[in-house]
Scaffold this motif. Structure first.
Motif, PDB file in Angstrom:
ATOM      1  N   ASP A  84       0.820  -1.213   0.000  1.00  0.00           N
ATOM      2  CA  ASP A  84       0.000   0.000   0.000  1.00  0.00           C
ATOM      3  C   ASP A  84       0.855   1.265   0.000  1.00  0.00           C
ATOM      4  O   ASP A  84       0.567   2.222  -0.716  1.00  0.00           O
ATOM      5  CB  ASP A  84      -0.939   0.006   1.216  1.00  0.00           C
ATOM      6  N   ARG A  85       1.930   1.270   0.776  1.00  0.00           N
ATOM      7  CA  ARG A  85       2.726   2.489   0.926  1.00  0.00           C
ATOM      8  C   ARG A  85       3.671   2.722  -0.257  1.00  0.00           C
ATOM      9  O   ARG A  85       3.782   3.843  -0.751  1.00  0.00           O
ATOM     10  CB  ARG A  85       3.556   2.411   2.220  1.00  0.00           C
ATOM     11  N   PHE A  86       4.324   1.649  -0.727  1.00  0.00           N
ATOM     12  CA  PHE A  86       5.382   1.852  -1.705  1.00  0.00           C
ATOM     13  C   PHE A  86       5.021   1.437  -3.137  1.00  0.00           C
ATOM     14  O   PHE A  86       5.743   1.764  -4.071  1.00  0.00           O
ATOM     15  CB  PHE A  86       6.650   1.088  -1.261  1.00  0.00           C
ATOM     16  N   PHE A  87       3.924   0.709  -3.303  1.00  0.00           N
ATOM     17  CA  PHE A  87       3.508   0.331  -4.649  1.00  0.00           C
ATOM     18  C   PHE A  87       2.198   1.016  -5.059  1.00  0.00           C
ATOM     19  O   PHE A  87       2.011   1.339  -6.229  1.00  0.00           O
ATOM     20  CB  PHE A  87       3.350  -1.203  -4.752  1.00  0.00           C
ATOM     21  N   LYS A  88       1.308   1.219  -4.084  1.00  0.00           N
ATOM     22  CA  LYS A  88       0.044   1.898  -4.380  1.00  0.00           C
ATOM     23  C   LYS A  88       0.058   3.363  -3.961  1.00  0.00           C
ATOM     24  O   LYS A  88      -0.907   4.081  -4.190  1.00  0.00           O
ATOM     25  CB  LYS A  88      -1.107   1.169  -3.672  1.00  0.00           C
ATOM     26  N   ASN A  89       1.168   3.785  -3.329  1.00  0.00           N
ATOM     27  CA  ASN A  89       1.371   5.184  -2.935  1.00  0.00           C
ATOM     28  C   ASN A  89       0.269   5.726  -2.010  1.00  0.00           C
ATOM     29  O   ASN A  89      -0.114   6.896  -2.098  1.00  0.00           O
ATOM     30  CB  ASN A  89       1.461   6.078  -4.181  1.00  0.00           C
ATOM     31  N   LYS A  90      -0.221   4.894  -1.123  1.00  0.00           N
ATOM     32  CA  LYS A  90      -1.201   5.350  -0.143  1.00  0.00           C
ATOM     33  C   LYS A  90      -0.486   6.086   0.987  1.00  0.00           C
ATOM     34  O   LYS A  90       0.677   5.811   1.275  1.00  0.00           O
ATOM     35  CB  LYS A  90      -1.986   4.170   0.439  1.00  0.00           C
ATOM     36  N   THR A  91      -1.181   6.974   1.649  1.00  0.00           N
ATOM     37  CA  THR A  91      -0.608   7.691   2.785  1.00  0.00           C
ATOM     38  C   THR A  91      -0.668   6.802   4.023  1.00  0.00           C
ATOM     39  O   THR A  91      -1.407   5.801   4.060  1.00  0.00           O
ATOM     40  CB  THR A  91      -1.370   8.987   3.070  1.00  0.00           C
ATOM     41  N   GLN A  92       0.116   7.174   5.042  1.00  0.00           N
ATOM     42  CA  GLN A  92       0.093   6.409   6.291  1.00  0.00           C
ATOM     43  C   GLN A  92      -1.306   6.432   6.918  1.00  0.00           C
ATOM     44  O   GLN A  92      -1.751   5.429   7.495  1.00  0.00           O
ATOM     45  CB  GLN A  92       1.118   6.974   7.274  1.00  0.00           C
ATOM     46  N   MET A  93      -1.985   7.565   6.787  1.00  0.00           N
ATOM     47  CA  MET A  93      -3.333   7.691   7.351  1.00  0.00           C
ATOM     48  C   MET A  93      -4.297   6.724   6.673  1.00  0.00           C
ATOM     49  O   MET A  93      -5.104   6.059   7.331  1.00  0.00           O
ATOM     50  CB  MET A  93      -3.836   9.126   7.204  1.00  0.00           C
ATOM     51  N   GLN A  94      -4.206   6.601   5.323  1.00  0.00           N
ATOM     52  CA  GLN A  94      -5.092   5.696   4.598  1.00  0.00           C
ATOM     53  C   GLN A  94      -4.833   4.244   4.982  1.00  0.00           C
ATOM     54  O   GLN A  94      -5.774   3.456   5.161  1.00  0.00           O
ATOM     55  CB  GLN A  94      -4.897   5.882   3.090  1.00  0.00           C
ATOM     56  N   VAL A  95      -3.559   3.889   5.128  1.00  0.00           N
ATOM     57  CA  VAL A  95      -3.208   2.523   5.513  1.00  0.00           C
ATOM     58  C   VAL A  95      -3.695   2.257   6.936  1.00  0.00           C
ATOM     59  O   VAL A  95      -4.214   1.173   7.246  1.00  0.00           O
ATOM     60  CB  VAL A  95      -1.685   2.305   5.418  1.00  0.00           C
ATOM     61  N   ALA A  96      -3.554   3.241   7.814  1.00  0.00           N
ATOM     62  CA  ALA A  96      -3.996   3.090   9.207  1.00  0.00           C
ATOM     63  C   ALA A  96      -5.502   2.859   9.280  1.00  0.00           C
ATOM     64  O   ALA A  96      -5.973   2.020  10.061  1.00  0.00           O
ATOM     65  CB  ALA A  96      -3.606   4.330  10.006  1.00  0.00           C
ATOM     66  N   GLU A  97      -6.258   3.570   8.449  1.00  0.00           N
ATOM     67  CA  GLU A  97      -7.722   3.411   8.435  1.00  0.00           C
ATOM     68  C   GLU A  97      -8.107   2.015   7.953  1.00  0.00           C
ATOM     69  O   GLU A  97      -9.041   1.391   8.474  1.00  0.00           O
ATOM     70  CB  GLU A  97      -8.355   4.474   7.551  1.00  0.00           C
ATOM     71  N   ASP A  98      -7.385   1.517   6.895  1.00  0.00           N
ATOM     72  CA  ASP A  98      -7.685   0.177   6.376  1.00  0.00           C
ATOM     73  C   ASP A  98      -7.423  -0.892   7.433  1.00  0.00           C
ATOM     74  O   ASP A  98      -8.164  -1.869   7.549  1.00  0.00           O
ATOM     75  CB  ASP A  98      -6.844  -0.116   5.129  1.00  0.00           C
ATOM     76  N   LEU A  99      -6.340  -0.712   8.220  1.00  0.00           N
ATOM     77  CA  LEU A  99      -5.953  -1.704   9.225  1.00  0.00           C
ATOM     78  C   LEU A  99      -6.602  -1.441  10.581  1.00  0.00           C
ATOM     79  O   LEU A  99      -6.464  -2.253  11.503  1.00  0.00           O
ATOM     80  CB  LEU A  99      -4.422  -1.723   9.382  1.00  0.00           C
ATOM     81  N   GLN A 100      -7.266  -0.270  10.668  1.00  0.00           N
ATOM     82  CA  GLN A 100      -7.914   0.131  11.915  1.00  0.00           C
ATOM     83  C   GLN A 100      -6.894   0.199  13.058  1.00  0.00           C
ATOM     84  O   GLN A 100      -7.107  -0.328  14.163  1.00  0.00           O
ATOM     85  CB  GLN A 100      -9.064  -0.824  12.274  1.00  0.00           C
ATOM     86  N   VAL A 101      -5.763   0.863  12.741  1.00  0.00           N
ATOM     87  CA  VAL A 101      -4.722   1.117  13.738  1.00  0.00           C
ATOM     88  C   VAL A 101      -4.358   2.588  13.654  1.00  0.00           C
ATOM     89  O   VAL A 101      -4.828   3.321  12.779  1.00  0.00           O
ATOM     90  CB  VAL A 101      -3.468   0.241  13.503  1.00  0.00           C
ATOM     91  N   SER A 102      -3.489   3.042  14.555  1.00  0.00           N
ATOM     92  CA  SER A 102      -3.067   4.433  14.531  1.00  0.00           C
ATOM     93  C   SER A 102      -2.005   4.657  13.461  1.00  0.00           C
ATOM     94  O   SER A 102      -1.321   3.726  13.001  1.00  0.00           O
ATOM     95  CB  SER A 102      -2.505   4.839  15.902  1.00  0.00           C
TER      96      SER A 102
END
Length: 265
Positions: free
Chosen positions: A223-241
Motif C-alpha cells: 500500500d505504501r510503496f507500490f500503491k502510494n497510499k498515505t500512512q493515514m489511509q493505511v492506518a484506516e484500512d488496518l484500523q490502527v493508529s
C-alpha cells in the motif's frame, strides 16, 4: 662576448675529441666525465643502437620508441664500461642495450597474457609475411603463411588474433562509417552491461525478502510503496493508529536492510 667565447671553446673541444680513438676517449671519460666526451662516444656507437633496434621491427612497438630505449641503454653502457678490464665495448654494450629493449617490451608489450607458443608463433608470422611478400609479389594469404611455417590455418588465425592485444587500443580510435559524415568510435562498438540483469537481481532480492514478511507487513509495504497510499489511509484500512503504521514501516525497512547486508557478505 663571453657567450661567443664559450661557444668557440666548446666547438674547439668537440673538434679535438674527434682526434681521439675510442680507447683514448674512454680513458679520458673515466678521468673527466663531461657531456661533450659522452656525446662523442654516443655518436660513435649509435650504429650498435640502430642494428639492435631493427631486430625488433614489427614486434608491436614503434621503431622510434625502440630506438630511443636502445639509445638510453647505450648511455648506461658507456657509464658502466671500464676500459681497464680489457673488454671490447661493443661486446659489453650489446647485452646492456638488449636488456633495456626487452625490459621496455615487458612493460609496454602484451597487454593481456597469452601462451608463449602464441607469442613465438606471432613473431614467426611477421617474418613469414615479409619473406612471402617478396617471394609471391603480393600480400600472403593465411594459407600461404600456414604452409610456409608448417602450421594449420587455425593456429595462424589464433596467433594473428592474439597479436591484436599486444598493445591496447584507444577507445577514441575511429573507423570509417561507409561514407557517412560521422566516423564511428571504438567505444561505440563495445558492448555495455545490460541493465536488465540488475533488474532481475533486484526483483529476486525483493521477492525473497517479501516472503519473510507477515501478511500485515506485506499489506503495509504494498500500500505504501507500490500503491502510494498515505500512512493515514493505511492506518484506516488496518484500523490502527498512524504511529503504528510508521513503526511498521521502519521495521520493514530494517528487515530489508538486514537482508541486503546478508546478500553482500
Amino acid at each position: 662576448m663571453k657567450n661567443v667565447a664559450r661557444a668557440t671553446n666548446t666547438t674547439k673541444s668537440i673538434q679535438s675529441l674527434q682526434n681521439y680513438n675510442e680507447k683514448e676517449l674512454f680513458l679520458l671519460y673515466s678521468e673527466n666525465k663531461t657531456t661533450e666526451i659522452r656525446n662523442e662516444l654516443v655518436s660513435r656507437y649509435l650504429y650498435i643502437v640502430e642494428i639492435l633496434s631493427k631486430k625488433y621491427i614489427n614486434k608491436g612497438i614503434d621503431y622510434e620508441d625502440i630506438y630511443q630505449v636502445a639509445s638510453i641503454g647505450l648511455i648506461y653502457a658507456i657509464e658502466r664500461f671500464d676500459i681497464n678490464k680489457g673488454f671490447e665495448f661493443s661486446s659489453f654494450a650489446t647485452p646492456t642495450i638488449i636488456g633495456e629493449i626487452k625490459k621496455h617490451f615487458r612493460d609496454k608489450g602484451w597487454s593481456i597474457r597469452v601462451p608463449r607458443r602464441i607469442q613465438e608463433l606471432s613473431k614467426k608470422i611477421n617474418g613469414a609475411k615479409n619473406n612471402l611478400h617478396q617471394k609471391l609479389q603480393r600480400a600472403p594469404l593465411v594459407k600461404d603463411i600456414a604452409e610456409y611455417l608448417e602450421c594449420t590455418e587455425e593456429e595462424i588465425i589464433e596467433a594473428m588474433e592474439a597479436s591484436q592485444v599486444y598493445t591496447p587500443k584507444s577507445l577514441d580510435l575511429t573507423y570509417d562509417n561507409d561514407g557517412e559524415d560521422k566516423d564511428i568510435k571504438l567505444m561505440d562498438l563495445i558492448g555495455e552491461p545490460d541493465k536488465n540483469f540488475d533488474n532481475i537481481e533486484n526483483k529476486e532480492f525483493l521477492d525473497k525478502t517479501i516472503e519473510k514478511l507477515n501478511e500485515v507487513e506485506k499489506k503495509v509495504l504494498i500500500d505504501r510503496f507500490f500503491k502510494n497510499k498515505t500512512q493515514m489511509q493505511v492506518a484506516e484500512d488496518l484500523q490502527v493508529s498512524q504511529m503504528t503504521v510508521s513503526r511498521m514501516e521502519k521495521k520493514i525497512i530494517e528487515k530489508f536492510r538486514s537482508e541486503l547486508n546478508k546478500s553482500l557478505m
